[in-house]
Every structure is written in structure tokens, then in C-alpha cells.
Design a protein around this motif. Structure first.
Motif, short mmCIF file in Angstrom:
data_model
loop_
_atom_site.label_atom_id
_atom_site.label_comp_id
_atom_site.label_asym_id
_atom_site.label_seq_id
_atom_site.Cartn_x
_atom_site.Cartn_y
_atom_site.Cartn_z
N LYS A 1 28.84 3.31 26.04
CA LYS A 1 28.23 2.13 26.61
C LYS A 1 28.50 0.97 25.66
O LYS A 1 28.18 1.04 24.47
CB LYS A 1 26.73 2.34 26.81
CG LYS A 1 26.13 1.35 27.76
CD LYS A 1 24.79 1.82 28.27
CE LYS A 1 24.32 0.81 29.31
NZ LYS A 1 22.96 1.10 29.75
N LEU A 2 29.14 -0.06 26.18
CA LEU A 2 29.38 -1.27 25.40
C LEU A 2 28.62 -2.38 26.11
O LEU A 2 29.00 -2.76 27.22
CB LEU A 2 30.88 -1.60 25.31
CG LEU A 2 31.77 -0.56 24.60
CD1 LEU A 2 33.24 -0.94 24.75
CD2 LEU A 2 31.43 -0.44 23.13
N GLY A 3 27.53 -2.83 25.51
CA GLY A 3 26.67 -3.79 26.21
C GLY A 3 26.05 -3.08 27.38
O GLY A 3 25.54 -1.97 27.27
N ASN A 4 26.20 -3.69 28.55
CA ASN A 4 25.65 -3.06 29.75
C ASN A 4 26.68 -2.24 30.50
O ASN A 4 26.38 -1.67 31.54
CB ASN A 4 25.09 -4.15 30.68
CG ASN A 4 23.95 -4.90 30.03
OD1 ASN A 4 23.15 -4.30 29.32
ND2 ASN A 4 23.90 -6.20 30.25
N HIS B 1 39.54 -8.09 31.37
CA HIS B 1 38.44 -8.82 31.98
C HIS B 1 37.09 -8.17 31.69
O HIS B 1 36.08 -8.85 31.50
CB HIS B 1 38.68 -8.99 33.48
CG HIS B 1 39.90 -9.81 33.76
ND1 HIS B 1 41.04 -9.28 34.31
CD2 HIS B 1 40.18 -11.11 33.49
CE1 HIS B 1 41.96 -10.21 34.40
NE2 HIS B 1 41.46 -11.35 33.89
N ARG B 2 37.06 -6.83 31.63
CA ARG B 2 35.80 -6.14 31.30
C ARG B 2 35.37 -6.51 29.88
O ARG B 2 34.20 -6.78 29.62
CB ARG B 2 35.99 -4.62 31.42
CG ARG B 2 36.32 -4.11 32.82
CD ARG B 2 35.11 -4.15 33.75
NE ARG B 2 33.95 -3.41 33.30
CZ ARG B 2 33.74 -2.10 33.49
NH1 ARG B 2 34.62 -1.38 34.15
NH2 ARG B 2 32.64 -1.53 33.04
N PHE B 3 36.35 -6.51 28.95
CA PHE B 3 36.02 -6.79 27.54
C PHE B 3 35.66 -8.27 27.33
O PHE B 3 34.89 -8.60 26.45
CB PHE B 3 37.18 -6.38 26.62
CG PHE B 3 37.08 -4.95 26.14
CD1 PHE B 3 36.50 -3.97 26.93
CD2 PHE B 3 37.54 -4.58 24.88
CE1 PHE B 3 36.40 -2.66 26.50
CE2 PHE B 3 37.44 -3.27 24.43
CZ PHE B 3 36.87 -2.30 25.24
N GLN B 4 36.30 -9.15 28.17
CA GLN B 4 35.91 -10.57 28.09
C GLN B 4 34.40 -10.70 28.38
O GLN B 4 33.69 -11.43 27.71
CB GLN B 4 36.72 -11.41 29.09
CG GLN B 4 38.12 -11.75 28.61
CD GLN B 4 38.97 -12.41 29.69
OE1 GLN B 4 38.72 -12.20 30.89
NE2 GLN B 4 39.95 -13.18 29.28
N ASN B 5 33.95 -9.93 29.37
CA ASN B 5 32.53 -9.96 29.73
C ASN B 5 31.67 -9.34 28.63
O ASN B 5 30.62 -9.87 28.26
CB ASN B 5 32.29 -9.23 31.06
CG ASN B 5 32.87 -10.02 32.23
OD1 ASN B 5 32.96 -11.25 32.17
ND2 ASN B 5 33.29 -9.32 33.27
N GLY C 1 31.39 -11.56 25.83
CA GLY C 1 30.83 -12.87 26.18
C GLY C 1 31.85 -13.98 26.11
O GLY C 1 31.55 -15.10 25.71
N LYS C 2 33.10 -13.62 26.44
CA LYS C 2 34.18 -14.62 26.39
C LYS C 2 34.93 -14.63 27.71
O LYS C 2 36.15 -14.40 27.74
CB LYS C 2 35.17 -14.28 25.27
CG LYS C 2 34.57 -14.32 23.88
CD LYS C 2 35.65 -13.89 22.86
CE LYS C 2 35.09 -13.97 21.45
NZ LYS C 2 36.07 -13.55 20.46
N PRO C 3 34.23 -14.87 28.80
CA PRO C 3 34.94 -14.84 30.10
C PRO C 3 36.01 -15.92 30.16
O PRO C 3 35.75 -17.06 29.77
CB PRO C 3 33.82 -15.07 31.11
CG PRO C 3 32.72 -15.70 30.34
CD PRO C 3 32.81 -15.20 28.95
N GLY C 4 37.18 -15.51 30.62
CA GLY C 4 38.29 -16.48 30.78
C GLY C 4 38.91 -16.92 29.47
O GLY C 4 39.75 -17.82 29.45
N ARG C 5 38.53 -16.26 28.35
CA ARG C 5 39.05 -16.64 27.03
C ARG C 5 40.08 -15.62 26.53
O ARG C 5 39.99 -14.43 26.83
CB ARG C 5 37.91 -16.72 26.01
CG ARG C 5 36.84 -17.73 26.32
CD ARG C 5 37.30 -19.11 25.92
NE ARG C 5 36.43 -20.13 26.45
CZ ARG C 5 36.58 -21.41 26.17
NH1 ARG C 5 37.55 -21.82 25.38
NH2 ARG C 5 35.78 -22.30 26.69
N ILE C 6 41.05 -16.15 25.80
CA ILE C 6 42.10 -15.29 25.24
C ILE C 6 42.20 -15.57 23.75
O ILE C 6 42.27 -16.73 23.33
CB ILE C 6 43.47 -15.59 25.91
CG1 ILE C 6 43.44 -15.24 27.41
CG2 ILE C 6 44.62 -14.86 25.22
CD1 ILE C 6 43.23 -13.78 27.75
#
Lengths: 385, 229
Positions: free
Chosen positions: A169-172, A197-201, A204-209
Motif C-alpha cells: 500500500k502506497l498512500g491510499n 499516473h498512479r505514482f503522480q497521484n 501528489g504531483k499530478p501532471g508533473r514530470i
């Protein structure tokens, strides 16, 4: 009966001379084709190896901090938490001038994660792309292509005691370890990889690279130019070409290429000289014949046509045979020069160039003899009767 | 004379060569004419200037001085390429020692003049066949010169000279390398051509052959000493 019949009959019935003339060109063209084919294969081999090495351009956010790590020992100053790229901007990479040289573009999000009281680096990426980029990776298990799968580095698996099929479990979010990498000696030994995209969430970095690895095909590609072109599109990025190792190999090949071309030019020069001398000899031998033709009423242009037509045919035969024999020699030689390599295909462009070169050289070498023959005074020629 | 009255007119012709530092006069001075349809022999000893004269008549050897008129054309007023066209159209040469092209068959040798005369391929075959038939060699048309006897080669050379029906046939010692029987055949062939309307000029050192011709021009030391009918 046309003038070309005279040329062709002469060639047909003076086979010895034709063989000699064709040999001169054939050796020259075959040498060129062999050398070029071998150096092309060598170059291709290095490029393939480069492709197997994976990304050769890395794009990271520009940072004023220096990375305080050397040889895997970090003493702080981690720089990956700097300003990151927007995923939506990455399409600009494909809009550079040399976009046709771009292969795989692998964006990644990076971030630290606290797991069982220990920090670990999470890397979100398109895992299928990552595997196709890092072809040297060996692993246990099988990547599933499922967004909830994890690929875990060998050190990470050891430290956190992770096994294949284990849920985490990573976060939720729930994930399953599908693959464990064998030790590579690289940074991936100590990371956990998951879907971008899962890891961005998770991070806490949605849409970030955080960084982008780019594989540019190096077959004649101007890697420095590509780097500059990408840097122009991303002013806040640091774009680095990982080219030193390849460049040194490519330089060696370039040197071999230059040497090969030098040898080829020398051989072709000797071949042309051979054609020139043989044609001159032939014209001198044929003084009587030229005198007869002129007495019968042949114009200077007719005499030139006959001799240049012969040169054209000799050039064509020399070019075709030289190309085929050159490829044959290259086919035989390449496995001995480059391990696990063969002549991959017949280069049609090289064939065309060989043919044109052979014909041009034959015509050029025969031009002076032809002019000399055509300008022969018929009365002088007839005195030789 | 200005070329209007005769087929060929030679006026004050002279030809000199340089042999090292020495000037040699092959033709000192000659003036004579030949009419259309004549069979003329030019006779003289070896080195008298006969072949030089014949080459000058055929537009092959520019004289040092004087003029050659053929059918109202001042031959050496023409350019080299125009003289080539003149030879193609007006003159058939029969050379000393046959001078066939060794890598061409008899038929192909005969077709050579047609290859530059714009004659269609099928017509070439017919014309060459007629010429070879005239010299009696139609059955040996596919032989190379070295597969033919001396007499046969001479006849191929004659066929080549007449194949495009030139008005003038110039023959340089056509019997020089032949036995008497074959030589007679060749002379008869030249007579036959003459009877068919062609002007034949034959150079020879053999005075006996003069009996076959209409007229003889005697050449000695580069001079035309007698012109008789």
C-alpha cells in the motif's frame, strides 16, 4: 548496322582487352563497395549497441544546486525536488526540427516515500516503455502491463523483504509486486517503479514530470543539435547528451571510414589510370582502323561515339560486377571483422552510385583517347596502312 | 579550269612532306582531269606519288598547293567534316592490302559506309547483300576477314566501296597482293562497275593493267608525265 554495333562487336571479339579494362574498374568499384559496406556495418553495429544502452539524452529541471553525490555515495543536496515539467508540455519535444531522429521518450516522476520507517525513491514511468528502453535489465517475474503493478529494484527488495506477488500500500493505493530486477549496479537497484499516473497521484504531483529520458537514433543524427533543439523548447530544462562513450567509438569508425575512403580513392584512381592507359593503347593500336573509318566518311563525332560507347559498356559491366563482387567480399568479411554481424542488405543507393562512378570514370578516362582518335588526320592514319 | 567541265579536275597540285629536316616533294606539280564514267589508271613506280595523288583525290590528303575540284566542289575549300561527308557520299575507297575491320564479318564490313549514311537497317541488309552478290561472296557473308582468302578479302573491300553506290571508286593497288587469276577477277569486277556507270580510278605499278582502262595517267617523281587516252 549502327555505330553501337561496331562498338559492341569490337568488345565482343576482343575479350582479352575487355576483361583487362573491366578488371581495372571492377577492382576499384569492388574495393569501394567492400570498404563502405564494412564501415557501414561497423557504424550500424556501434549504433545498435548505443540503442541497446538506452537513453542517450536526459532532460532534467534546471537547478542551481549541485548534486552532492559521487560513485553512488550521496552527501545531501538532493535536487529532484526542484521545479518540475508539466506533462502536457512534453509534446513539444516531438516538434523539434530533428524529430525524425527521436525514438523513445520516457518521462518519469520521482519522489521520496517513507516505507516502514525508511525512505525509498519512487519512480513513476510507463513501465513497458521503460523495459523497452532498458533492454539490459534482467528480472524475476513478469511485467503484466497492469497499472497497479510494481517493479522493484534488487536492493529495495532486499531491504524491505519484498517478494513477487506481494501487495503493498502506497498512500491510499494498493499495488502488487510483479517484477524484481536483478542487480544492475545502477540507480534502479534502489527504487520502486510503478505506473506514471498512479505514482503522480501517490506523490501528489499530478501532471508533473521530474525528468525525461530520450533515446535518439544516432545513425548520422546530430546528437548535439538535437540536444540544443530540445533545450530551446524547454528553457528551464537541463538537456544533457550521454554521448562520450559513443562519440569515441564513432570517432574511431569515422577514422576507419576516412582511411577506407582514402584507400578507395587511390584504388579507383589506379583503376582509372589503367582504363586510360588501355584506351590510349587501344587508340594507338587502332590507328589503321580509325584511318579506314575516316576514309569511308566517318566524322570526328562518329569516331568519338564508337570509343565512348565502348567505354560506357565497359563502365557499366565494371560497375555492376564491382558492386556485386564488393558486396560478396563484404558479406564474407563482415562476420570476421564484427562479431555476430552480417551484411544486412544490399544498399541500392550504393549500387547506383557505384554504377554512375564506374561509367563516369570509364568515360572520363576514355575522353582524351577518344578526342585524340577523332582528331587523327586521316592521311596520317592511312600512312599506317 | 574551275571544276565545271569535268567530274574531277586537278590544278597545279603539289604536296610536300617533311622527312626529318628534309622537305620531300611527293607531288611536284600535276594538272589533269577525269570525266564522269571514265576508268582511269594512274601508273608509276613505287614512291612516284601515286597513292598521295589518290589520297588527294579522295579528300584525305590536303595538298600543299593547287586545287582539286570534284563535281564543281573545291575539295580543300571544304572543312574537314564536310570532306568526311563528301567521302561518305561521293567516294568508295579500295585500299592496298584490303584493310577490312578484323572484328567485323564480311557482311558487317560491307555495311560500314551505310551505318553513317542514314540507311534503314532492313535496307542496309538488302544493299549489302546486293554488293556481296556482285563480288560473288554472298555465301561467305558471315565470315571474319581472317577466315577469307586474300582475293575474297579484296572483293569484300570492293563490295564495301560500292555498297552505297558512290559516283567515284578509288582503288589503290587493288591487285598488288593477289595472284594473276584473282587479279584478273578483280580487274574484271572494276570494269563491270565502270560499265555500270561508276567512275573508277585505279592506282597501280603494273603497266599491264592499263590495257583494261580507258586512259592512263603516268606519274614519275611527283610529276604527271603523260596523260593518254
Amino acid at each position: 548496322m549502327k555505330l553501337y554495333n561496331i562498338s559492341l562487336n569490337n568488345l565482343r571479339r576482343r575479350k582479352g582487352k575487355v576483361i583487362f579494362l573491366v578488371s581495372g574498374l571492377l577492382i576499384g568499384i569492388a574495393t569501394i563497395v567492400t570498404l563502405i559496406s564494412i564501415t557501414q556495418s561497423m557504424s550500424r553495429d556501434v549504433e545498435d549497441r548505443l540503442d541497446r544502452f538506452g537513453a542517450n539524452i536526459v532532460m532534467t529541471p534546471r537547478s542551481e544546486n549541485l548534486s552532492l553525490s559521487y560513485g553512488g555515495i550521496s552527501v545531501g543536496g538532493v535536487t529532484y525536488e526542484t521545479v518540475e515539467f508539466l506533462e502536457s508540455d512534453l509534446t513539444n519535444i516531438r516538434s523539434i526540427k530533428n524529430s525524425q531522429n527521436l525514438g523513445i521518450i520516457a518521462p518519469k516522476v520521482l519522489g521520496p516515500w517513507e516505507l516502514d520507517g525508511k525512505r525509498v525513491l519512487l519512480m513513476g514511468a510507463d513501465l513497458q516503455t521503460e523495459l523497452s528502453l532498458k533492454t539490459w535489465w534482467q528480472f524475476k517475474g513478469m511485467p503484466t502491463g497492469n497499472p497497479d503493478e510494481l517493479i522493484v529494484g534488487s536492493e529495495t527488495a532486499r531491504i524491505f523483504n519484498l517478494a513477487l506477488g506481494q501487495s503493498m500500500k502506497l498512500g491510499n493505493d494498493e499495488f502488487v509486486v510483479s517484477t524484481i530486477l536483478h542487480p544492475t549496479g545502477g540507480p534502479e537497484d534502489g527504487i520502486i517503479m510503478g505506473d506514471l499516473h498512479r505514482f503522480q497521484n501517490v506523490l501528489g504531483k499530478p501532471g508533473r514530470i521530474s525528468m525525461v529520458e530520450i533515446s535518439a537514433f544516432c545513425r548520422g543524427c546530430p546528437i548535439s543539435e538535437i540536444t540544443l533543439q530540445i533545450a530551446e523548447k524547454f528553457p528551464n530544462a537541463k538537456v544533457t547528451a550521454l554521448k562520450q562513450a559513443v562519440m569515441s567509438k564513432m570517432q574511431s569508425i569515422e577514422m576507419i571510414k576516412s582511411f577506407s575512403y582514402g584507400v578507395a580513392v587511390l584504388v579507383i584512381f589506379i583503376g582509372s589510370l589503367l582504363v586510360f592507359v588501355t584506351m590510349m593503347g587501344s587508340v594507338n593500336e587502332r590507328t589503321r582502323e580509325i584511318g579506314i573509318f575516316r576514309a569511308i566518311g566517318f566524322r570526328q563525332g562518329h569516331i568519338m561515339q564508337i570509343i565512348l560507347l565502348e567505354a560506357l559498356v565497359v563502365g557499366l559491366i565494371g560497375g555492376i560486377l564491382g558492386y556485386l563482387i564488393g558486396n560478396g567480399i563484404a558479406w564474407l568479411a563482415i562476420p570476421f571483422i564484427i562479431q555476430e554481424s552480417t551484411l544486412s542488405h544490399l544498399d541500392v543507393t550504393l549500387g547506383g552510385v557505384s554504377l554512375i562512378l564506374s561509367v563516369a570514370l570509364s568515360l572520363l578516362a576514355s575522353l582524351y583517347p577518344a578526342v585524340k582518335a577523332s582528331r587523327m588526320d586521316p592521311s596520317s592514319a592511312l600512312r599506317a596502312l | 579550269m574551275n571544276g565545271n567541265d569535268h567530274l574531277i579536275e586537278i590544278q597545279d597540285l603539289g604536296r610536300e612532306y617533311m622527312a626529318g629536316d628534309t622537305t620531300v616533294s611527293a607531288i611536284k606539280e600535276m594538272s589533269f582531269f577525269i570525266d564522269d564514267g571514265e576508268f582511269v589508271s594512274i601508273v608509276g613506280q613505287s614512291g612516284a606519288g601515286k597513292s598521295t595523288l589518290l589520297a588527294a583525290l579522295g579528300g584525305l590528303n590536303r595538298p600543299t598547293r593547287g586545287n582539286v575540284w570534284v563535281d564543281t566542289m573545291d575539295l580543300y575549300g571544304l572543312s574537314s567534316e564536310q570532306r568526311a561527308d563528301f567521302r561518305s557520299e561521293y567516294v568508295g575507297f579500295v585500299f592496298q592490302s584490303y584493310q577490312l575491320i578484323t572484328y567485323l564479318t564480311a557482311m558487317e564490313n560491307v555495311k560500314i559506309p551505310l551505318s553513317i549514311a542514314g540507311v534503314k537497317k532492313e535496307d542496309q541488309a538488302d544493299m549489302a547483300a546486293v554488293a556481296l552478290e556482285k563480288v560473288g561472296l554472298q555465301d561467305k557473308k558471315n565470315r571474319l576477314p581472317d577466315q577469307l582468302s586474300g582475293g575474297e578479302q579484296e572483293r569484300v573491300a570492293i563490295a564495301r566501296a560500292i555498297v552505297n553506290r558512290p559516283p567515284i571508286v578509288l582503288a589503290d593497288e587493288p591487285t598488288g597482293n593477289l595472284d594473276s587469276k584473282t587479279a584478273d577477277d578483280v580487274i574484271n569486277l572494276l570494269k563491270q562497275l565502270n560499265q555500270e556507270g561508276q567512275t573508277v580510278i585505279m592506282v597501280t605499278h603494273n603497266k599491264k593493267l592499263c590495257q583494261h582502262t580507258d586512259r592512263t595517267v603516268h606519274v614519275r617523281d611527283g610529276l604527271c608525265v603523260i596523260g593518254e587516252g
